[in-house]
Design a protein around this motif. Structure first.
Motif, PDB file in Angstrom:
ATOM      1  N   THR A   1       0.811  -1.235   0.000  1.00  0.00           N
ATOM      2  CA  THR A   1       0.000   0.000   0.000  1.00  0.00           C
ATOM      3  C   THR A   1       0.838   1.276   0.000  1.00  0.00           C
ATOM      4  O   THR A   1       0.290   2.360   0.246  1.00  0.00           O
ATOM      5  CB  THR A   1      -0.926   0.017   1.230  1.00  0.00           C
ATOM      6  OG1 THR A   1      -0.141  -0.195   2.411  1.00  0.00           O
ATOM      7  CG2 THR A   1      -1.991  -1.071   1.143  1.00  0.00           C
ATOM      8  N   LEU A   2       2.124   1.133  -0.246  1.00  0.00           N
ATOM      9  CA  LEU A   2       2.947   2.348  -0.250  1.00  0.00           C
ATOM     10  C   LEU A   2       4.163   2.179  -1.143  1.00  0.00           C
ATOM     11  O   LEU A   2       4.450   1.083  -1.618  1.00  0.00           O
ATOM     12  CB  LEU A   2       3.369   2.722   1.176  1.00  0.00           C
ATOM     13  CG  LEU A   2       4.489   1.927   1.857  1.00  0.00           C
ATOM     14  CD1 LEU A   2       4.850   2.580   3.174  1.00  0.00           C
ATOM     15  CD2 LEU A   2       4.111   0.487   2.080  1.00  0.00           C
ATOM     16  N   ASN A   3       4.833   3.282  -1.349  1.00  0.00           N
ATOM     17  CA  ASN A   3       5.990   3.351  -2.216  1.00  0.00           C
ATOM     18  C   ASN A   3       7.146   2.492  -1.690  1.00  0.00           C
ATOM     19  O   ASN A   3       7.374   2.427  -0.477  1.00  0.00           O
ATOM     20  CB  ASN A   3       6.412   4.830  -2.278  1.00  0.00           C
ATOM     21  CG  ASN A   3       7.511   5.082  -3.292  1.00  0.00           C
ATOM     22  OD1 ASN A   3       7.605   4.390  -4.300  1.00  0.00           O
ATOM     23  ND2 ASN A   3       8.341   6.074  -3.015  1.00  0.00           N
ATOM     24  N   ALA A   4       7.878   1.858  -2.602  1.00  0.00           N
ATOM     25  CA  ALA A   4       8.975   0.967  -2.232  1.00  0.00           C
ATOM     26  C   ALA A   4       9.985   1.638  -1.308  1.00  0.00           C
ATOM     27  O   ALA A   4      10.484   1.019  -0.368  1.00  0.00           O
ATOM     28  CB  ALA A   4       9.679   0.456  -3.491  1.00  0.00           C
ATOM     29  N   GLU A   5      10.256   2.901  -1.555  1.00  0.00           N
ATOM     30  CA  GLU A   5      11.250   3.620  -0.744  1.00  0.00           C
ATOM     31  C   GLU A   5      10.881   3.705   0.724  1.00  0.00           C
ATOM     32  O   GLU A   5      11.739   3.914   1.578  1.00  0.00           O
ATOM     33  CB  GLU A   5      11.410   5.063  -1.259  1.00  0.00           C
ATOM     34  CG  GLU A   5      12.339   5.207  -2.419  1.00  0.00           C
ATOM     35  CD  GLU A   5      12.637   6.681  -2.689  1.00  0.00           C
ATOM     36  OE1 GLU A   5      13.147   7.366  -1.783  1.00  0.00           O
ATOM     37  OE2 GLU A   5      12.311   7.146  -3.796  1.00  0.00           O
ATOM     38  N   LEU A   6       9.593   3.612   1.000  1.00  0.00           N
ATOM     39  CA  LEU A   6       9.123   3.777   2.377  1.00  0.00           C
ATOM     40  C   LEU A   6       8.851   2.447   3.081  1.00  0.00           C
ATOM     41  O   LEU A   6       8.694   2.412   4.302  1.00  0.00           O
ATOM     42  CB  LEU A   6       7.833   4.608   2.393  1.00  0.00           C
ATOM     43  CG  LEU A   6       7.949   6.035   1.860  1.00  0.00           C
ATOM     44  CD1 LEU A   6       6.567   6.670   1.733  1.00  0.00           C
ATOM     45  CD2 LEU A   6       8.843   6.878   2.778  1.00  0.00           C
ATOM     46  N   MET A   7       8.829   1.368   2.331  1.00  0.00           N
ATOM     47  CA  MET A   7       8.369   0.089   2.897  1.00  0.00           C
ATOM     48  C   MET A   7       9.099  -0.293   4.183  1.00  0.00           C
ATOM     49  O   MET A   7       8.473  -0.674   5.173  1.00  0.00           O
ATOM     50  CB  MET A   7       8.522  -1.030   1.864  1.00  0.00           C
ATOM     51  CG  MET A   7       7.508  -0.952   0.736  1.00  0.00           C
ATOM     52  SD  MET A   7       7.746  -2.345  -0.413  1.00  0.00           S
ATOM     53  CE  MET A   7       6.502  -1.962  -1.648  1.00  0.00           C
ATOM     54  N   LEU A   8      10.422  -0.224   4.146  1.00  0.00           N
ATOM     55  CA  LEU A   8      11.198  -0.550   5.345  1.00  0.00           C
ATOM     56  C   LEU A   8      11.905   0.694   5.872  1.00  0.00           C
ATOM     57  O   LEU A   8      12.908   0.608   6.567  1.00  0.00           O
ATOM     58  CB  LEU A   8      12.201  -1.672   5.040  1.00  0.00           C
ATOM     59  CG  LEU A   8      11.559  -3.007   4.605  1.00  0.00           C
ATOM     60  CD1 LEU A   8      12.639  -4.058   4.384  1.00  0.00           C
ATOM     61  CD2 LEU A   8      10.535  -3.503   5.635  1.00  0.00           C
ATOM     62  N   ASN A   9      11.340   1.837   5.565  1.00  0.00           N
ATOM     63  CA  ASN A   9      11.913   3.127   5.976  1.00  0.00           C
ATOM     64  C   ASN A   9      10.790   4.104   6.288  1.00  0.00           C
ATOM     65  O   ASN A   9      10.627   5.128   5.646  1.00  0.00           O
ATOM     66  CB  ASN A   9      12.799   3.685   4.850  1.00  0.00           C
ATOM     67  CG  ASN A   9      13.440   5.012   5.223  1.00  0.00           C
ATOM     68  OD1 ASN A   9      13.713   5.267   6.399  1.00  0.00           O
ATOM     69  ND2 ASN A   9      13.662   5.853   4.229  1.00  0.00           N
ATOM     70  N   PRO A  10       9.962   3.774   7.300  1.00  0.00           N
ATOM     71  CA  PRO A  10       8.814   4.641   7.583  1.00  0.00           C
ATOM     72  C   PRO A  10       9.226   6.077   7.900  1.00  0.00           C
ATOM     73  O   PRO A  10       8.497   7.014   7.588  1.00  0.00           O
ATOM     74  CB  PRO A  10       8.139   3.970   8.784  1.00  0.00           C
ATOM     75  CG  PRO A  10       9.160   3.048   9.370  1.00  0.00           C
ATOM     76  CD  PRO A  10      10.033   2.626   8.228  1.00  0.00           C
ATOM     77  N   GLY A  11      10.410   6.237   8.492  1.00  0.00           N
ATOM     78  CA  GLY A  11      10.886   7.582   8.808  1.00  0.00           C
ATOM     79  C   GLY A  11      11.210   8.411   7.584  1.00  0.00           C
ATOM     80  O   GLY A  11      11.468   9.613   7.702  1.00  0.00           O
ATOM     81  N   GLY A  12      11.165   7.799   6.416  1.00  0.00           N
ATOM     82  CA  GLY A  12      11.438   8.523   5.176  1.00  0.00           C
ATOM     83  C   GLY A  12      10.481   9.669   4.916  1.00  0.00           C
ATOM     84  O   GLY A  12      10.741  10.531   4.084  1.00  0.00           O
ATOM     85  N   LEU A  13       9.363   9.691   5.640  1.00  0.00           N
ATOM     86  CA  LEU A  13       8.425  10.816   5.523  1.00  0.00           C
ATOM     87  C   LEU A  13       8.692  11.896   6.565  1.00  0.00           C
ATOM     88  O   LEU A  13       7.956  12.876   6.655  1.00  0.00           O
ATOM     89  CB  LEU A  13       6.974  10.320   5.662  1.00  0.00           C
ATOM     90  CG  LEU A  13       6.433   9.474   4.503  1.00  0.00           C
ATOM     91  CD1 LEU A  13       4.989   9.088   4.763  1.00  0.00           C
ATOM     92  CD2 LEU A  13       6.558  10.222   3.173  1.00  0.00           C
ATOM     93  N   GLY A  14       9.743  11.706   7.371  1.00  0.00           N
ATOM     94  CA  GLY A  14      10.023  12.688   8.418  1.00  0.00           C
ATOM     95  C   GLY A  14       9.202  12.434   9.675  1.00  0.00           C
ATOM     96  O   GLY A  14       9.311  13.167  10.660  1.00  0.00           O
ATOM     97  N   THR A  15       8.401  11.401   9.648  1.00  0.00           N
ATOM     98  CA  THR A  15       7.583  11.001  10.790  1.00  0.00           C
ATOM     99  C   THR A  15       7.221   9.534  10.579  1.00  0.00           C
ATOM    100  O   THR A  15       7.152   9.078   9.439  1.00  0.00           O
ATOM    101  CB  THR A  15       6.290  11.832  10.888  1.00  0.00           C
ATOM    102  OG1 THR A  15       5.428  11.232  11.863  1.00  0.00           O
ATOM    103  CG2 THR A  15       5.542  11.874   9.559  1.00  0.00           C
ATOM    104  N   THR A  16       7.015   8.815  11.666  1.00  0.00           N
ATOM    105  CA  THR A  16       6.533   7.441  11.517  1.00  0.00           C
ATOM    106  C   THR A  16       5.048   7.349  11.882  1.00  0.00           C
ATOM    107  O   THR A  16       4.518   6.269  12.127  1.00  0.00           O
ATOM    108  CB  THR A  16       7.338   6.467  12.413  1.00  0.00           C
ATOM    109  OG1 THR A  16       7.223   6.908  13.761  1.00  0.00           O
ATOM    110  CG2 THR A  16       8.792   6.421  11.993  1.00  0.00           C
ATOM    111  N   ASP A  17       4.399   8.502  11.876  1.00  0.00           N
ATOM    112  CA  ASP A  17       2.980   8.580  12.242  1.00  0.00           C
ATOM    113  C   ASP A  17       2.087   8.268  11.030  1.00  0.00           C
ATOM    114  O   ASP A  17       1.304   9.111  10.573  1.00  0.00           O
ATOM    115  CB  ASP A  17       2.697   9.971  12.818  1.00  0.00           C
ATOM    116  CG  ASP A  17       1.282  10.094  13.374  1.00  0.00           C
ATOM    117  OD1 ASP A  17       0.658   9.044  13.654  1.00  0.00           O
ATOM    118  OD2 ASP A  17       0.807  11.245  13.515  1.00  0.00           O
TER     119      ASP A  17
END
Lengths: 223, 223
Positions: free
Chosen positions: A140-156
């Motif tokens: 349900t999300l972009n590959a870059e974020l799959m194992l890097n939730p902090g990639g959005l600047g938040t893990t919320d």
């Protein structure tokens, strides 16, 4: 199976595209031993990938599936059943099979799913490999974020998991939590893959709206 | 059309179920004049509803559609085309038709959509009523929250809109903002209704996971 960074797990990742290599890299960096599987033994992308990374090997789909205590299907949805068949029903039996694929079909000039509503890719895979413990997640999300939730600047923000085997889901959740995921919504049996896969059409609409693939869903509950 | 609370708009709401009455109540409370439309002129729920609320009248689908400068389709998805046909193609022509319905079908014992993937209810309605300006919105959350985003204790969550007519979408967004919505993602033409409607299957899965219908989606972008 222990999935902490201290004691790495042997993981077979099927698929050498952006999703497969991205997951394999993160998993190897986190201390897991990863075998990246492709259709052929001498896949160029896999060879190049494995050469640059510690704890990384590569091979055929069958090699990767045999290697993995946990196997990840990161092949394109339309090729997944064929890839898993090549991987070998015996190599998947009894193992957690984390299915991150999407049933996307762009052949008609607009994004659609080749299976949805009354069935899902996750269910098709579970039916085709009944001895595997299929867990749908991360589609349900972009590959870059799959194992890097902090990639959005938040893990919320949130992930979803679906699967028939509670222990298999628990292992996948443990793996995901080890990468920083805190909001994991368990949507039930593998039939929950229907909703997770159908969300992807909405995801593509939102991607156009926000002008980026670097976003994710969150479920906001009553404060 | 001005949709602020100071100068109310005439709104026809089609559908006397929980969604229709809920929307009609909120709209009337906010200062709009609302006609609640049902299949028959003497609908019991509509009569009872209108008796208790200022600026509220009721009538047939045709009465409500004729009354409204803006018309809201809050009928069950499977009954929407028939209800809008009763409302009258001429009464809808040139007007903003806010479609909040879902294509849900529970007849097979599990939640599914009777149209999705290659089409959507929003598109079906737009094709059936080409002179109406169909805007899909509000179908992605619980009726109690539709015009009450603060019902979650925060307005930090999202809506989606889709429609072919930019001016019609702007009017709907203005109406939604007047109720406190701040995060409205425009997912493009009415084809964007596909994703919005398909999300509802995921919504039902999440409802089971969180044990409540009082939640909503948010799109978390890069901070």
């Amino acid at each position: 199976m222990v999935v902490s960074q201290e004691v790495g797990v042997q993981i077979g990742v099927l698929g050498t595209g952006m999703v497969g290599r991205g997951l394999a890299t993160k998993l190897a960096e986190a201390g897991h031993a990863v075998c990246l599987g492709s259709r052929t033994a001498n896949n160029e992308a896999a060879t190049k990938w494995a050469a640059g990374i510690q704890r990384a090997t590569h091979g055929t789909f069958a090699d990767a599936a045999a290697f993995g205590e946990l196997v990840i299907n990161a092949t394109p949805g339309a090729a997944s059943i064929a890839a898993l068949t090549q991987a070998g029903v015996d190599h998947l039996a009894g193992k957690v099979l984390l299915d991150v694929a999407n049933a996307l079909d762009f052949s008609r000039g607009y994004p659609r799913l080749f299976v949805c509503n009354d069935d899902s890719l996750g269910e098709q895979i579970q039916r085709a490999f009944p001895a595997a413990k299929v867990v749908k997640a991360l589609n349900t999300l972009n590959a870059e974020l799959m194992l890097n939730p902090g990639g959005l600047g938040t893990t919320d923000h949130a992930l979803f998991v679906a699967g028939d085997d509670p222990a298999a889901k628990a292992k996948v959740k443990e793996l995901l939590r080890s990468f920083g995921w805190t909001q994991i919504h368990d949507v039930g049996g593998i039939g929950g893959a229907r909703g997770m896969e159908m969300m992807v059409i909405a995801w593509l609409g939102v991607m156009n709206a926000v002008g980026s693939a670097m976003f994710n869903w969150k479920v906001v509950t009553k404060a």
